[in-house]
Design an enzyme around this catalytic site. Structure first.
Site, PDB file in Angstrom:
ATOM      1  N   HIS A  77     -37.810 -83.231 -35.365  1.00 23.36           N
ATOM      2  CA  HIS A  77     -37.630 -82.790 -36.755  1.00 23.36           C
ATOM      3  C   HIS A  77     -36.462 -83.494 -37.429  1.00 23.36           C
ATOM      4  CE1 HIS A  77     -34.130 -79.969 -36.276  1.00 23.36           C
ATOM      5  NE2 HIS A  77     -34.609 -79.805 -35.061  1.00 23.36           N
ATOM      6  N   ASP A 195     -28.901 -82.747 -33.961  1.00 30.74           N
ATOM      7  CA  ASP A 195     -30.079 -81.889 -33.936  1.00 30.74           C
ATOM      8  C   ASP A 195     -30.795 -82.076 -35.280  1.00 30.74           C
ATOM      9  OD1 ASP A 195     -31.923 -79.793 -33.790  1.00 30.74           O
ATOM     10  OD2 ASP A 195     -30.432 -78.261 -34.282  1.00 30.74           O
ATOM     11  N   GLU A 229     -38.352 -77.472 -39.317  1.00 29.88           N
ATOM     12  CA  GLU A 229     -38.068 -76.833 -38.027  1.00 29.88           C
ATOM     13  C   GLU A 229     -36.949 -75.812 -38.110  1.00 29.88           C
ATOM     14  OE1 GLU A 229     -36.346 -76.142 -34.036  1.00 29.88           O
ATOM     15  OE2 GLU A 229     -35.372 -76.955 -35.833  1.00 29.88           O
ATOM     16  N   GLU A 230     -35.913 -76.112 -38.878  1.00 29.39           N
ATOM     17  CA  GLU A 230     -34.751 -75.231 -38.910  1.00 29.39           C
ATOM     18  C   GLU A 230     -35.066 -73.859 -39.516  1.00 29.39           C
ATOM     19  OE1 GLU A 230     -32.200 -75.634 -37.305  1.00 29.39           O
ATOM     20  OE2 GLU A 230     -31.830 -77.777 -37.047  1.00 29.39           O
ATOM     21  N   ASP A 250     -36.297 -82.268 -28.722  1.00 30.14           N
ATOM     22  CA  ASP A 250     -35.243 -81.593 -29.473  1.00 30.14           C
ATOM     23  C   ASP A 250     -34.039 -81.458 -28.557  1.00 30.14           C
ATOM     24  OD1 ASP A 250     -33.903 -80.187 -31.481  1.00 30.14           O
ATOM     25  OD2 ASP A 250     -35.668 -79.022 -32.025  1.00 30.14           O
ATOM     26  N   HIS A 330     -25.252 -76.875 -33.855  1.00 28.54           N
ATOM     27  CA  HIS A 330     -25.161 -76.260 -35.178  1.00 28.54           C
ATOM     28  C   HIS A 330     -23.713 -76.160 -35.667  1.00 28.54           C
ATOM     29  CE1 HIS A 330     -29.401 -74.295 -35.672  1.00 28.54           C
ATOM     30  NE2 HIS A 330     -29.451 -75.560 -35.328  1.00 28.54           N
TER      31      HIS A 330
END
Length: 356
Positions: A77, A195, A229-230, A250, A330
């Site tokens: 993603h 990510d 995706e998030e 991922d 994150h």
């Protein structure tokens, strides 16, 4: 795995990391990923690879393999964490609404861009606590980092909602975070949005290798660059009925009770959605063992992937997940070249292997 303290980046690895770094610097918070998708589509087209845009905005590339009846699906993603303008405060500061699952304290002091939909212009700013100055606010150290207290300070002389409106900034405008990407001489890549831009870069590299004849596909494979995706539904559509195996590439999440690290490829056994297909997981492990690819098997307790989304959508596929080990996910993320290389090697050997 022990990494040499005198590790030196070779030219191929540096090129691989530079590609990731370049992708991190194109803003793409979920909902605002068109620029990077256009960039990738053009880059692929320049190399003779045609990518189809889906209605949801993702990119789908189908490349023929030796077996054209039994298909595979691989996804990564391109959308990232970000924010939107929630409100304009009386003093011209901007209230935030987060996109994706992260903590407010992870963006304190971060430079950002506000993307004004009305004008198409971008405006720089900084994300700060309202009570930032210890010389003024007694609770500067203790006030909660939350939507009420954190705000965007625009780098423009604005003192009211009217001033902000004059710039063209309004509620609903997207806010992207400065990645601060850097490649160190010791082989680390530290940046926001690893990510999942590490994985996107590696899938692009694999597609290029297939196009050049340097990588041979065992099965016709669909490569999907997803863009939601998030927020939970990135790669759950556009899956051909002939697909039998679905792999999400991922990040591997690092922390207490995790086996994953920044130097190996992380293979997921289970995440918050439940166990991944054990047969496919064992196949990935066998490929690592047979080809001397450094790996770790792990469980991510507070994590779900595009593969999870595909399963929730009812697709009849075997699903798997692996990727580079990313520290401080994150937040201020970091990985090492050895993990990125191991992830690419697993992608390559998986694509060249036959299904059971």
């Amino acid at each position: 795995m022990v990494v040499d303290l005198n590790y030196q980046l070779d030219a191929k690895t540096r090129e691989r990391l530079e590609r990731v770094k370049a992708l991190t610097q194109i803003p793409s918070p979920t909902g605002y990923a068109q620029d990077i998708l256009d960039h990738i589509q053009k880059d692929l087209a320049d190399k003779g690879i045609q990518a189809q845009s889906t209605h949801k905005g993702g990119l789908l590339v189908t490349l023929e393999g030796k077996d054209t009846e039994r298909h595979r699906f691989m996804t990564a993603h391109v959308d990232t964490l970000g924010a939107m303008v929630r409100a304009i405060k009386p003093d011209g500061r901007l209230k935030l609404d987060l996109i994706g699952g992260y903590m407010y304290n992870a963006i304190e002091g971060v430079y950002c861009l506000v993307h004004a939909a009305q004008t198409g212009k971008t405006y720089s700013g900084t994300i700060l606590m309202h009570q930032t100055s210890v010389h003024v606010y007694r609770d500067a150290r203790t006030a909660e980092r939350n939507q009420t207290n954190m705000e965007v300070r625009l780098d423009y002389p604005v003192f009211s909602p009217e001033d902000v409106a004059e710039l063209g900034v309004q509620v609903g405008d997207f806010i992207s975070l400065d990645p601060r990407a850097e490649i160190t001489d010791s082989g680390f890549l530290k940046s926001r949005h690893l990510d999942d831009k590490v994985s996107v870069a590696l899938l692009i590299e694999a597609m290029e290798a297939i196009q050049k004849g340097e990588l041979s596909l065992a099965h016709t494979t669909h490569f999907y660059i997803s863009n939601n995706e998030e927020i939970g539904y990135g790669g759950n559509s556009n899956i051909d009925s002939r697909v039998e195996e679905y792999i999400a590439v991922d990040m591997g999440a690092l922390g207490d009770d995790q086996t994953s690290d920044e130097y190996t490829v992380s293979i997921c056994a289970k995440d918050a959605s439940g166990p991944y297909h054990v047969g496919l997981r064992n196949q990935l492990v066998s490929l690592c063992q047979e080809n001397e690819i450094p790996y770790k098997i792990d469980i991510y307790p507070l994590y779900q992937s595009d593969a999870s989304g595909a399963m929730f959508s009812g697709h009849d596929v075997k699903h798997g997940l692996f990727g580079a080990g990313i520290d401080a996910s994150h937040a201020f993320e970091r990985t090492h070249a050895t993990s990125v290389n191991a992830t690419y090697e697993l992608i390559r050997h998986y694509l060249e292997s036959s299904m059971a």
